[in-house]
Structure formats: C-alpha cells, structure tokens
Design a protein around this motif. Structure first.
Motif, mmCIF file in Angstrom:
data_model
loop_
_atom_site.group_PDB
_atom_site.id
_atom_site.type_symbol
_atom_site.label_atom_id
_atom_site.label_comp_id
_atom_site.label_asym_id
_atom_site.label_seq_id
_atom_site.Cartn_x
_atom_site.Cartn_y
_atom_site.Cartn_z
ATOM 1 N N MET A 253 0.850 -1.219 0.023
ATOM 2 C CA MET A 253 0.008 0.102 0.192
ATOM 3 C C MET A 253 0.756 1.168 0.186
ATOM 4 O O MET A 253 1.989 1.354 0.599
ATOM 5 N N ASP A 254 0.494 1.995 -0.834
ATOM 6 C CA ASP A 254 1.277 3.330 -0.668
ATOM 7 C C ASP A 254 0.530 4.311 0.163
ATOM 8 O O ASP A 254 -0.306 4.235 0.850
ATOM 9 N N ALA A 255 1.444 5.512 0.725
ATOM 10 C CA ALA A 255 0.663 6.368 1.617
ATOM 11 C C ALA A 255 -0.358 7.110 1.141
ATOM 12 O O ALA A 255 -1.201 7.284 1.940
ATOM 13 N N GLN A 256 -0.720 7.193 -0.025
ATOM 14 C CA GLN A 256 -2.149 7.963 -0.495
ATOM 15 C C GLN A 256 -3.074 7.058 -0.179
ATOM 16 O O GLN A 256 -4.047 7.288 0.232
ATOM 17 N N SER A 257 -2.936 5.717 -0.501
ATOM 18 C CA SER A 257 -3.863 4.599 -0.025
ATOM 19 C C SER A 257 -4.641 4.855 1.110
ATOM 20 O O SER A 257 -5.474 4.910 1.469
ATOM 21 N N LEU A 258 -3.386 4.786 2.091
ATOM 22 C CA LEU A 258 -3.726 4.853 3.386
ATOM 23 C C LEU A 258 -4.399 6.136 3.852
ATOM 24 O O LEU A 258 -5.131 6.321 4.942
ATOM 25 N N GLN A 259 -3.773 7.276 3.538
ATOM 26 C CA GLN A 259 -4.554 8.522 3.746
ATOM 27 C C GLN A 259 -5.881 8.682 3.362
ATOM 28 O O GLN A 259 -6.832 9.207 3.967
ATOM 29 N N LEU A 260 -6.223 8.165 2.399
ATOM 30 C CA LEU A 260 -7.690 7.890 1.786
ATOM 31 C C LEU A 260 -8.492 7.220 2.878
ATOM 32 O O LEU A 260 -9.591 7.611 3.325
ATOM 33 N N VAL A 261 -8.047 6.038 3.381
ATOM 34 C CA VAL A 261 -8.712 5.249 4.259
ATOM 35 C C VAL A 261 -8.897 6.069 5.507
ATOM 36 O O VAL A 261 -9.940 5.914 6.213
ATOM 37 N N GLN A 262 -7.611 6.490 5.973
ATOM 38 C CA GLN A 262 -7.784 7.246 7.190
ATOM 39 C C GLN A 262 -8.828 8.610 7.306
ATOM 40 O O GLN A 262 -9.697 8.740 8.224
ATOM 41 N N HIS A 263 -8.902 9.226 6.061
ATOM 42 C CA HIS A 263 -10.039 10.339 5.940
ATOM 43 C C HIS A 263 -11.247 10.039 5.885
ATOM 44 O O HIS A 263 -12.149 10.434 6.447
ATOM 45 N N HIS A 264 -11.474 8.826 5.129
ATOM 46 C CA HIS A 264 -12.834 8.542 4.818
ATOM 47 C C HIS A 264 -13.505 7.389 5.914
ATOM 48 O O HIS A 264 -14.744 7.338 6.024
ATOM 49 N N MET A 265 -12.395 6.783 6.480
ATOM 50 C CA MET A 265 -12.766 5.726 7.454
ATOM 51 C C MET A 265 -12.152 6.198 8.721
ATOM 52 O O MET A 265 -11.445 5.119 9.187
ATOM 53 N N PRO A 266 -12.575 7.111 9.611
ATOM 54 C CA PRO A 266 -11.662 7.447 10.573
ATOM 55 C C PRO A 266 -11.664 6.413 11.719
ATOM 56 O O PRO A 266 -11.008 6.255 12.546
ATOM 57 N N GLN A 267 -12.933 5.570 11.440
ATOM 58 C CA GLN A 267 -13.099 4.552 12.578
ATOM 59 C C GLN A 267 -12.064 3.437 12.711
ATOM 60 O O GLN A 267 -11.674 2.610 13.477
ATOM 61 N N LEU A 268 -11.445 3.322 11.441
ATOM 62 C CA LEU A 268 -10.263 2.388 11.280
ATOM 63 C C LEU A 268 -9.002 2.901 11.625
ATOM 64 O O LEU A 268 -8.522 4.160 11.005
ATOM 65 N N ARG A 269 -8.414 2.147 12.195
ATOM 66 C CA ARG A 269 -6.790 2.726 12.879
ATOM 67 C C ARG A 269 -5.939 2.079 11.683
ATOM 68 O O ARG A 269 -5.566 0.881 11.782
ATOM 69 N N VAL A 270 -5.023 3.053 11.055
ATOM 70 C CA VAL A 270 -4.119 2.522 10.391
ATOM 71 C C VAL A 270 -2.944 2.349 10.926
ATOM 72 O O VAL A 270 -2.315 3.220 12.019
ATOM 73 N N PRO A 271 -2.381 1.131 11.129
ATOM 74 C CA PRO A 271 -1.245 0.624 12.010
ATOM 75 C C PRO A 271 0.044 1.690 11.736
ATOM 76 O O PRO A 271 0.284 2.123 10.607
ATOM 77 N N LEU A 272 0.945 1.787 12.591
ATOM 78 C CA LEU A 272 2.092 2.500 12.387
ATOM 79 C C LEU A 272 1.896 3.773 11.887
ATOM 80 O O LEU A 272 2.730 4.711 11.225
ATOM 81 N N ASP A 273 0.542 4.539 12.191
ATOM 82 C CA ASP A 273 0.384 5.945 11.584
ATOM 83 C C ASP A 273 1.250 7.005 12.210
ATOM 84 O O ASP A 273 1.083 7.982 11.883
ATOM 85 N N GLN A 274 1.816 6.738 13.383
ATOM 86 C CA GLN A 274 2.517 7.975 14.152
ATOM 87 C C GLN A 274 3.519 8.405 13.187
ATOM 88 O O GLN A 274 3.994 9.528 12.941
ATOM 89 N N GLU A 275 4.178 7.426 12.527
ATOM 90 C CA GLU A 275 5.374 7.851 11.594
ATOM 91 C C GLU A 275 5.251 7.354 10.032
ATOM 92 O O GLU A 275 5.515 6.360 9.689
ATOM 93 N N PRO A 276 4.534 8.074 9.417
ATOM 94 C CA PRO A 276 3.773 7.755 7.999
ATOM 95 C C PRO A 276 5.121 7.407 7.077
ATOM 96 O O PRO A 276 6.036 8.147 7.427
ATOM 97 N N SER A 277 4.885 6.425 6.537
ATOM 98 C CA SER A 277 6.003 5.941 5.460
ATOM 99 C C SER A 277 5.608 5.951 4.160
ATOM 100 O O SER A 277 4.390 5.863 3.710
#
Lengths: 473, 473
Positions: A253-277
C-alpha cells in the motif's frame, strides 16, 4: 418471440424465465459503468437444464451471456444493448456435491457463492484458499471463468491452479462431465485450463472439483513500514526464503492509499500511523505447527529486515482482532477511493525484479503529463500485481475527469508494455479491455485465440463480443 | 527430394541435416519398442531456424516430429515408418537465457537437459524442482510438451505448474514470443497451458520461463513400513497436515518391487529389510528453517504414526549418504524390473481416497485372470499416481508374454475407468495410448480436442497420428 420464451419456460419452469419487470441486477455491471438490455434472464436448476437452454438458444439464434454473481470488474457478464441476448444465470446451481477429506477435494456447482465454498471446506476442517473482496457475492463459476486471483495467490495460485476438474456445457449444448479430483492426468489437451479464464466464451462452467488444503495451525499478520519499492522487493525475497511456503500474503500500500482510508474511515486505525512511511506492507504467515512457532519465525524475519534497513518499523498482530483490523484497512482502500471521488483502475502486473523501475518510470510520466491527478497504488506485490489506480484531482467530478481517462490509461498501459507486463493481471478482459487486448497482444496470439473460439463456438453463441476484439456479436 | 534437403541445408547448415548413416538415436523410442524411418533429422540452432524449417516442411508437404531428448515412454517423439517425416531435433537450442533471482524465474531454451536446468538454478542458490528418472538425458522442451511429473509433484506440481511463459513456433511457422515471467496475466485464453502437454501436436516449444524456489535449508528422507494401503492413505493425510508444504515426496513401493531390487542389485541395501512389510513409503521433508527443525517435525510425525499403527517401523536418514541410498532403492525399481524380464507398465492415477479399493479390486481381478503374473506396484502415491506394472511370470520370455499384454492392460484400464481414474497420469499418450484414449475419453472431449487440432494445425503438419486417435498421418 413468445414461442422462444415458451420453449425456455418449458425447460426451466415459468418462474425462472424473467423478461419484464426490473432486470437491473442482471443487466448492469458491478461498477455501474455499463447497462445492457436482456431479451430474458433464464435461471436453470441443473446442468441438464443449462444444456437444454443452450440448445434452445442455438436453434433460435439468440446468443447467451453466462452470469454468476455479476461482480466482475471487466464488464464481461452483462448483456449488450441489443435486447436480443439471453442472460443465463447459474445461481440456482448451488449445491456442494461432495467433500472428500482424504483426497483433499470438493465438488461444487457453479452458482455456489465463494464464501459458501470457503465455509463448507472449513466445516470439514479444511481450507479453500481463494479469497477476494467480493467473496460474499461472487460465485465459484464466475471465479473460474475469470481465473480470479485475490490475496492468497502468492502461496496457493489463481483459481486455475485451485481447480482439478470441470463440468462444462459446450456451445453446442452437450455436457462434458469432467469433475474429477485427479492430481495428475496427462490424457490429452488441457481443456480444463482452456475453459478457465475464457470468460464464458468457450463453454459454460456448471460445476468444479477444487483443491483443498489442511487448515494451518496458526495465521499471523504483520504490518511494516518500507522506505522504497526496492526495499519492498528485498523484503519479499527474504520473506520467501525465511518463511518458505508459510508466506501466504504480501500486500502493498502506498501512503496515498492509507491517507484515503484514514480520511474516509476514521473509525479504522491505520497501523504505525505515528510515523507515516512512503509504503507499507501487510504480510501474512500461515504456519502448520503453532502460533508460537509462527511468531518466532515472523520476529526473526522482521529483526533481520530492520537490521538490513529494508523496513523502518513493524507491528505483529497480537490477536485475531488486531489481525482483522490490519486486513480491514487493506480491504477498505477501494471503498475509500470511491468515496473520495472518481478514479481509474489499472490491474497490472510486471515481473517483481522490474517493479521498482516500473513504478519510478510510470510515476514520473504521470506526474509530468497529469500533474494534479493522485496515484493510489496498492495490491498483491508478492505476485507482481498492483492496482495502479489514478484518482481524479481533489474536487474534480466524474464528468470533468472522464475526458482524461483514455490518455491516462494509454500512458499506464504503454509503460506496462514497455516493461513486459500485463494490462490485466487478475480482472480479465470482458468488454472493457478488448481494445487494449487488440493493441497489446501479438498477432500470432490473437490469431490462435480466434481460431480456438471459431473451432469451439462456430456460431458465436457464448458471450460474443467479449474477450476477443472482433468476435461477431 | 534433393531440392527439399537443399532447402533445409540452406536454413540450418549442411552439417545439421542428417539423412544417411545411422539415425537410430532419433528413429527409435526410448524403450526400444518401435522404430520409424525419418526422411531427415534437422537440427536448427535457434528459434528463427525452427520457424524457417517449419515453413519449408509445410510448403513441401512433409510432416514434422519435434524431438528433445527422445526419452518419452509413450512413443510420441519418433517418426512413423513412412520415411517421409522430418525429425526436428531441438537439442542445439540449449542456452540458459536468463536467471532472475528477484523474480524467482529462469528462461531456458527447449533443448536444455533437465539436469542442466536444475544445476543452473542451483548455481544461483535457487531450486528448479522438476525431477525424474531421465533427468540426465531428457530436455525441458520435452518435459513441457509432455507435462512431465516425477517425484516432487506433490509439493511443486507438474511441468505445467512450473512454467510461466513459452516461446513457440506455430504450425504455420510463426514465432509466438511469450517467455514472460509474470505470475498473473489474465489477458485471453490459456494458450501456454494448452501448448504444454500437447506433445508437439499444436506447436513447437523453443524456450520457456520457469518458476524457481528458494533452496530449502534442509531436506530429510525417511523410510517407513506400512501394513496396508488404507494405512498409507492415513499416513499421507497426517503428513500433509503435520509437515504442511514441507512434505515434498511420498513414494510408495510394494514388497515385490523391493524384492526385485534386492535380488538384482544386491549392492543396494533395502532399508528395514529385517522385517519385510507389505508396503513401504519413502517420505521427503524439505524445511525452510534447519535440519534440526526438519528432524523434530519428522520424528513427531512418525511417533504419532507408530502410535496410530499407520506404520510398523521407521528409519530417518542420518546423513545425506543414507538419504541418497534410500532414493537409490526407489529409483532402481524400473531397472530391476527390466533385469527380471518382460513387464508391462501402467502409469495410472485414481483419487487417493479410492486408492485402497482400486488396489484391492484390481489385484483380485489380476490374480484371478492371470494367476502367475507378478504385480510390481510403486510410484507417487502422494499424487494418487501409481506405476501399476505387471511382471511376466518368472522365467517367461517376451515372446510368450506378448500375447497376454493386451488382455492385462484391458483389465487394468477397465478398473481405472471404473474408479474414475486416469490411464496416463504422467507419461502422456504419444503413439502408444491413442487406442486407449479413443475408448476411454468421452465423445465431447475428443471432439473438442479434434476441433482445436484442426483449428491450430489444419494441415496436420506437427506430429500427426500422435495423441488424437484419428488424426491424418
């Protein structure tokens, strides 16, 4: 016309020939991009009724669109706009005919929903490993007709590699009863493999004998941060050597994919999101021994990966719930893309060794030609398969994005061709990619495909105008 | 005629068109059962020369028999008796074109000897797992053309499952350049899988891209005594669950097989021979961790098997030399059979769950009809594949045994058909089993095969009279 419908009713019963009323679920494709018009939807109950329906349509000159769960992404299972095609729905052929635990096989009918097949195997203590997003709706017949992939291909192969035998109705309405559970059978041409992936253009799959596996003793997931595509490829090589066949998924997964999930599904927690990669990888390890053993192997792999700087951070799921949460993030990327706005999907593959160069090259070209579009790049990196999707610029509506689509896809497919890749790794051709097929396949391959189609279906009865660029419709 | 030979010489060079002198090695099959007469043996150096040779033969109306190492067991790679066929030998196409360690693939030419392919992979630290008795002489092109099996199929599959891409010369002399190393590519019909196993009747394989695997950290063998076929099947199930994908071989041998080895090769020591058992199994476990780990898993499996009385005795190899010695015994069974006298080979498969009933039923029938013949039953039980061979009564010569052969084979194949099995699990059809194919395949399958042959090779140029019962020759 009424006479033809009466003949169909005589075969499958009045209740199973649908022709007036709302036929949207059979006439519209899954992504709601095209809508056809069926003469009728016919729902046979068994293989004999399928064969009789085929003979009836052949005699009347009405072509047939075989359909399972109608969840395909390539517009291959809906009728054209002519109003003269018959949709042959396989959903009533939904029996699990047999589970053979000693032979590690099961025989199921084409209309079984994939999840039902998985559950039937599990209830016998065994694993049917095919797994993909639409598993709650798609049918095994459609999975085989399109040679479906999904998240477990790395270890278990595509649908073709999971199938030992088929029952098929041929374009002349005969029944080939080939649901054998033999592991080895070198008695003639590979008709089974030819039918699989032919998208209903060479025969109608009515049942299949599938390979089963022992359930692993433990399945463990880990989420890692990866600094570059080169490091992701290095991690994959190490994981294959270290975990052997325990490595059952390697999702990128690239960073953009995970940003979209984080933005639209805030109830889902993206792992290791303290230090985006820049990139993240979700690994799954299936172990035939124990969870302790699985964890030990995973830990030693990830320690070595940290030492080698292939990864910058890692989290091993501590519970089944944590593991499910990781997979939910991965699985919600397509939905997050849909919520974000219009996007263009490219289901591509290249050899893994060429992946870093492909991603760098294509990313640069895209950025130069379409500076505002957003690349959303994720998928089954372990198989060399990426969903190389392109999201419209922020705020752009579908109508404004539409005129850009062909240019973007041309750019991506030209890059794929340049790197010797595939423009349809797992989604197939259907109606959507016939044009790309015509320009990207060699003439010798196209000629062989046309010759086989003409030989097995001389009247273009089955799914005409699909897969092959210039089949008569 | 001279004009035709001159044309061939112009393509491949004078030295590579052989037509007088002793052509035995190309004209006689491996088992020395049939001998044909070639118009010429042509040995092209590259794919372009293969294509030009095909076009030249097509224009002149001379059919072609493609040939690799000529080690096939089904009489599929030697010319007929007409003296008008051209043998096209692929042995000069023997380059290893590429090894891609990150993609885990290698691309090799058709004429590479299988052992050379294995060694090239090993020299890059990787494994090409296809392994069979003739590996020192057979070529990878022939392995693919016949979809070869061997001892590692249980874990890695047949030749078809080990191939990702092909380069093929078509019957009209064009080149399909398809040596791709993609793991996923759903862009049209499965032409690759169709060519594989078609025994040179649909195209000439000139190169292939093959799957490689990491070398296991350890490979360990064990020899066990099994009281019955039922217990062998129970042991197999337990081994699959317990070792997971570590189980890479499960070779079965009956007492008669081992007695022949002991008698004719006294220098080979049959393991556990102090207490002869009705059946023995040779297991191989490949471990991605270590030899210690492999041994621990093996020991716990075999303890559990002893506790459950699936086995009565077991020996785990203590060294590579011991392991090699176990495999030598297994590998020498065919040679011991040959030294004992005439015998009849049946390369059959049935579903593993039906194996005990098949063996009991067929054994009884054979004993009743041919009380003096000796069953020599061994093979790849893990794949449901037995070499169900029948040895002539002690002291009977070939001439006396010959009149019995058809009756014995008819009995065995009728039993195979009754149990839904295959009469050629891994050896193919060639010229030898066309008759069995004609009577054992359904009409619908035969018609599809004939239609495909006619579509791709309308002039019956490639290996006519092989595989399909009534192809023009």
């Amino acid at each position: 016309m009424n006479h033809f419908l009466d003949q169909l009713r005589a075969i499958v019963g009045d209740a199973h020939v649908l022709w007036d009323g709302d036929l949207t679920q059979w006439e519209q494709d899954w992504r709601r991009r095209v809508r056809g018009k069926a003469l009728a939807v016919v729902r046979p109950a068994n293989v004999e009724e399928v064969a009789a329906t085929v003979r009836c349509c052949l005699a009347a000159g009405h072509s047939i669109v075989p359909q399972g769960g109608n969840t395909g992404l390539a517009e291959g299972s809906t009728p054209d706009a002519s109003g003269s095609q018959v949709v042959l729905s396989l959903t009533r052929l939904n029996a699990v005919r047999n589970i053979d635990t000693a032979n590690l096989t099961m025989t199921v009918e084409a209309g079984c929903v994939l999840q039902t097949v998985q559950e039937a195997a599990a209830s016998s203590g065994l694993l049917f490993p095919l797994s993909l997003a639409a598993e709650g709706s798609c049918t095994i017949g459609g999975n085989l007709a399109t040679n479906a992939g999904g998240t477990q291909v790395l270890r278990y192969g595509n649908a073709r590699e999971l199938c030992l035998g088929l029952e098929v109705v041929t374009p002349d309405g005969r029944i080939w009863r080939g649901t054998s559970g033999l592991r080895k059978d070198n008695t003639g041409y590979a008709l089974r493999d030819l039918m699989i992936g032919s998208e209903g253009t060479l025969g109608i799959i009515t049942a299949a004998t599938l390979k089963l596996y022992p359930q692993p003793a433990a399945r463990l997931s880990a989420w890692v941060s990866v600094p570059s595509m080169e490091q992701a490829v290095a991690l994959l090589s190490a994981a294959r050597t270290h975990l052997g066949e325990g490595l059952t998924a390697f999702e990128f997964m690239d960073a953009q994919s995970l940003q979209l999930v984080q933005h639209h599904m805030p109830q889902l927690r993206v792992p290791l999101d303290q230090e985006p990669s820049p990139y993240s990888v979700l690994l799954e390890h299936s172990d035939s021994e124990s969870e302790t053993h699985a964890r030990m192997l995973f830990e030693s792999l990830l320690e070595s990966a940290l030492d080698n700087a292939w990864i910058t951070n890692a989290a091993i799921a501590e519970s089944l719930a944590q593991s499910r949460a990781m997979w939910h993030v991965r699985e919600h990327i397509p939905l997050a893309q849909a919520q974000e706005g219009p996007s263009l999907k490219h289901d591509i593959s290249v050899e893994i060794s060429k992946m870093p160069a492909f991603v760098a090259h294509t990313g640069e070209q895209l950025a130069a030609a379409y500076p505002d579009v957003r690349l959303v790049n994720f998928g089954h990196l372990g198989d060399g398969n990426l969903h190389y999707n392109v999201q419209a610029p922020a705020g752009m509506d579908a109508k404004t994005f539409a005129p850009l689509e062909d240019g973007i896809s041309d750019l991506v497919y030209a890059a794929v061709l340049h790197f010797g890749g595939s423009f349809s790794a797992e989604h197939g051709i259907g109606g959507l990619k016939r044009g790309v097929l015509a320009t990207h396949k060699s003439a010798v391959e196209l000629d062989m495909m046309r010759a086989i189609k003409a030989a097995l279906d001389p009247h273009h009865l089955l799914n005409p105008g699909r897969v092959l660029p210039d089949a008569a419709s």
